[in-house]
Each structure stands twice: as C-alpha cells, then as structure tokens.
Design an enzyme around this catalytic site. Structure first.
Site, PDB file in Angstrom:
ATOM      1  N   ASP A   1       0.849  -1.185   0.000  1.00  0.00           N
ATOM      2  CA  ASP A   1       0.000   0.000   0.000  1.00  0.00           C
ATOM      3  C   ASP A   1       0.891   1.244   0.000  1.00  0.00           C
ATOM      4  OD1 ASP A   1      -3.196   0.581   1.019  1.00  0.00           O
ATOM      5  OD2 ASP A   1      -1.750   2.218   1.164  1.00  0.00           O
TER       6      ASP A   1
ATOM      7  N   ASN B   1     -12.748  -2.624   2.626  1.00  0.00           N
ATOM      8  CA  ASN B   1     -13.706  -1.528   2.624  1.00  0.00           C
ATOM      9  C   ASN B   1     -14.603  -1.658   1.398  1.00  0.00           C
ATOM     10  OD1 ASN B   1     -12.426  -0.400   4.919  1.00  0.00           O
ATOM     11  ND2 ASN B   1     -10.892   0.550   3.608  1.00  0.00           N
TER      12      ASN B   1
ATOM     13  N   GLY C   1     -16.104   3.101   3.448  1.00  0.00           N
ATOM     14  CA  GLY C   1     -14.780   3.727   3.397  1.00  0.00           C
ATOM     15  C   GLY C   1     -13.943   3.331   2.193  1.00  0.00           C
ATOM     16  N   GLN C   2     -14.580   2.828   1.129  1.00  0.00           N
ATOM     17  CA  GLN C   2     -13.820   2.401  -0.053  1.00  0.00           C
ATOM     18  C   GLN C   2     -13.469   3.604  -0.921  1.00  0.00           C
ATOM     19  OE1 GLN C   2     -15.864  -0.409  -2.596  1.00  0.00           O
ATOM     20  NE2 GLN C   2     -14.028  -0.832  -3.817  1.00  0.00           N
TER      21      GLN C   2
ATOM     22  N   HIS D   1     -10.218  -5.083  -3.223  1.00  0.00           N
ATOM     23  CA  HIS D   1      -8.895  -5.323  -2.639  1.00  0.00           C
ATOM     24  C   HIS D   1      -9.033  -5.692  -1.171  1.00  0.00           C
ATOM     25  CE1 HIS D   1      -9.756  -0.994  -2.384  1.00  0.00           C
ATOM     26  NE2 HIS D   1      -9.077  -0.994  -1.243  1.00  0.00           N
TER      27      HIS D   1
ATOM     28  N   HIS E   1      -6.962  -5.468   2.280  1.00  0.00           N
ATOM     29  CA  HIS E   1      -5.812  -4.924   3.015  1.00  0.00           C
ATOM     30  C   HIS E   1      -5.315  -6.012   3.968  1.00  0.00           C
ATOM     31  CE1 HIS E   1      -6.545  -0.473   2.335  1.00  0.00           C
ATOM     32  NE2 HIS E   1      -7.746  -0.932   2.057  1.00  0.00           N
TER      33      HIS E   1
HETATM   34  P1  DGP Z   1      -9.617   1.774   0.280  1.00  0.00           P
HETATM   35  O1  DGP Z   1      -9.996   2.949   1.133  1.00  0.00           O
HETATM   36  O2  DGP Z   1      -9.882   0.474   0.967  1.00  0.00           O
HETATM   37  O3  DGP Z   1     -10.195   1.858  -1.111  1.00  0.00           O
HETATM   38  O4  DGP Z   1      -8.032   1.844   0.173  1.00  0.00           O
HETATM   39  C1  DGP Z   1      -7.322   2.098  -0.994  1.00  0.00           C
HETATM   40  C2  DGP Z   1      -5.866   1.945  -0.647  1.00  0.00           C
HETATM   41  O5  DGP Z   1      -5.139   1.961  -1.857  1.00  0.00           O
HETATM   42  C3  DGP Z   1      -5.296   3.070   0.216  1.00  0.00           C
HETATM   43  O6  DGP Z   1      -4.840   2.499   1.449  1.00  0.00           O
HETATM   44  C4  DGP Z   1      -4.133   3.632  -0.571  1.00  0.00           C
HETATM   45  C5  DGP Z   1      -3.909   2.613  -1.661  1.00  0.00           C
HETATM   46  N1  DGP Z   1      -3.539   3.180  -2.935  1.00  0.00           N
HETATM   47  C6  DGP Z   1      -4.229   4.122  -3.637  1.00  0.00           C
HETATM   48  N2  DGP Z   1      -3.588   4.410  -4.780  1.00  0.00           N
HETATM   49  C7  DGP Z   1      -2.482   3.637  -4.809  1.00  0.00           C
HETATM   50  C8  DGP Z   1      -1.412   3.475  -5.757  1.00  0.00           C
HETATM   51  O7  DGP Z   1      -1.347   4.104  -6.809  1.00  0.00           O
HETATM   52  N3  DGP Z   1      -0.446   2.566  -5.427  1.00  0.00           N
HETATM   53  C9  DGP Z   1      -0.481   1.844  -4.272  1.00  0.00           C
HETATM   54  N4  DGP Z   1       0.531   0.986  -4.055  1.00  0.00           N
HETATM   55  N5  DGP Z   1      -1.473   1.957  -3.366  1.00  0.00           N
HETATM   56  C10 DGP Z   1      -2.456   2.847  -3.638  1.00  0.00           C
END
Ligand code: DGP
Length: 124
Positions: free
Chosen positions: A38, A98, A104-105, A111, A113
């Site tokens: 992340d 999420n 909170g998505q 995905h 976490h």
């Molecule tokens: P959510 O709120 O569950 O949709 O979390 C999305 C997650 O994705 C957040 O923790 C940050 C991560 N994220 C967003 N954009 C990118 C990216 O371009 N690269 C990576 N590695 N993670 C990302």
C-alpha cells in the site's frame, strides 16, 4: 449485485497497476491475483491483495468468485509471514475490505488490506 466486469477499467488505478502502467512494489503475482505494498501504509506491514480482473467491490461478488476469493484469503497468512508479520498468536495480522462509500472504499477495484507488525500502528 454480482455482475462483475472482468475487463480492465481504463480509469481504474488498480487495473493500471495490474497492467504495469503504474509502478508498484510487488509482493506476489500469479495469473489471477496481484499483491503489492500500500502506498500509504497504516502498519509496519501493509499490502493489498487484488484480483487481476476488474471486480469493483465486495458488493459485486457472486458465487462465480468463490474460488478466486478463497485463493486470495488462503494466500494472506502466507504472504503476511513472508512480509514480516510476527507469528500467531503474539503477532498476527488484520484483514480489511472496505466496501462502498459508507464502508470507506476509495479505490473501486476489489482489494483486501493485510496489515500487521509491531504496535503502535499509524492507524487501526
Ligand atoms: P480503500 O480505502 O480500501 O479503497 O483503500 C485504498 C488503498 O489503496 C489506500 O490504502 C491507498 C492505496 N492506494 C491508492 N492508490 C495507490 C497506488 O497508486 N499505489 C499503491 N501501491 N497503493 C495505492
């Protein structure tokens, strides 16, 4: 709502990561699944498990996805240990998915976490 789209969404960040158009720090890859760190980690270990096909959220999952989601969940403990989570029960990890605005998505590509490592964490 189980009509998931399997085609890449040209506006989806995670589809672009799957396609290699946006770089990521890869944790694991096979023909169906990609895992990468992340970009904003909450915990010492924080990576995301994503299906390569574009499923927008957990709300779009149906019986046709049982095997795929089962594989993702079964991979999580192995990858968590490989990435530095400490062993259960003193260690362990947290799994979060999420779903939707109230869930909170932020990125609308399913995905999981996986977070772990010694406390305190930045969040969670
Ligand atoms: P959510 O709120 O569950 O949709 O979390 C999305 C997650 O994705 C957040 O923790 C940050 C991560 N994220 C967003 N954009 C990118 C990216 O371009 N690269 C990576 N590695 N993670 C990302």
């Amino acid at each position: 709502m189980s009509q998931a789209t399997s085609h890449p969404d040209p506006d989806c960040i995670f589809c672009k990561i799957v396609a290699g158009k946006i770089p990521s720090r890869k944790v694991y890859e096979d023909d169906e699944i990609l895992a990468f760190h992340d970009v904003n980690p909450w915990a010492p270990v924080h990576f995301l498990l994503v299906p390569k096909q574009h499923i927008p959220s957990m709300a779009h999952v149906g019986p046709e996805h049982e095997a795929l989601l089962g594989r993702m969940m079964a991979l999580a403990p192995r990858l968590a240990l490989e990435q530095g989570c400490n062993p259960y029960p003193q260690g362990g990890f947290r799994i979060v998915t999420n779903t939707g605005a109230e869930g909170g998505q932020e990125v609308h590509h399913l995905h999981i976490h996986v977070m772990g490592g010694p406390r305190p964490w930045l969040r969670g």
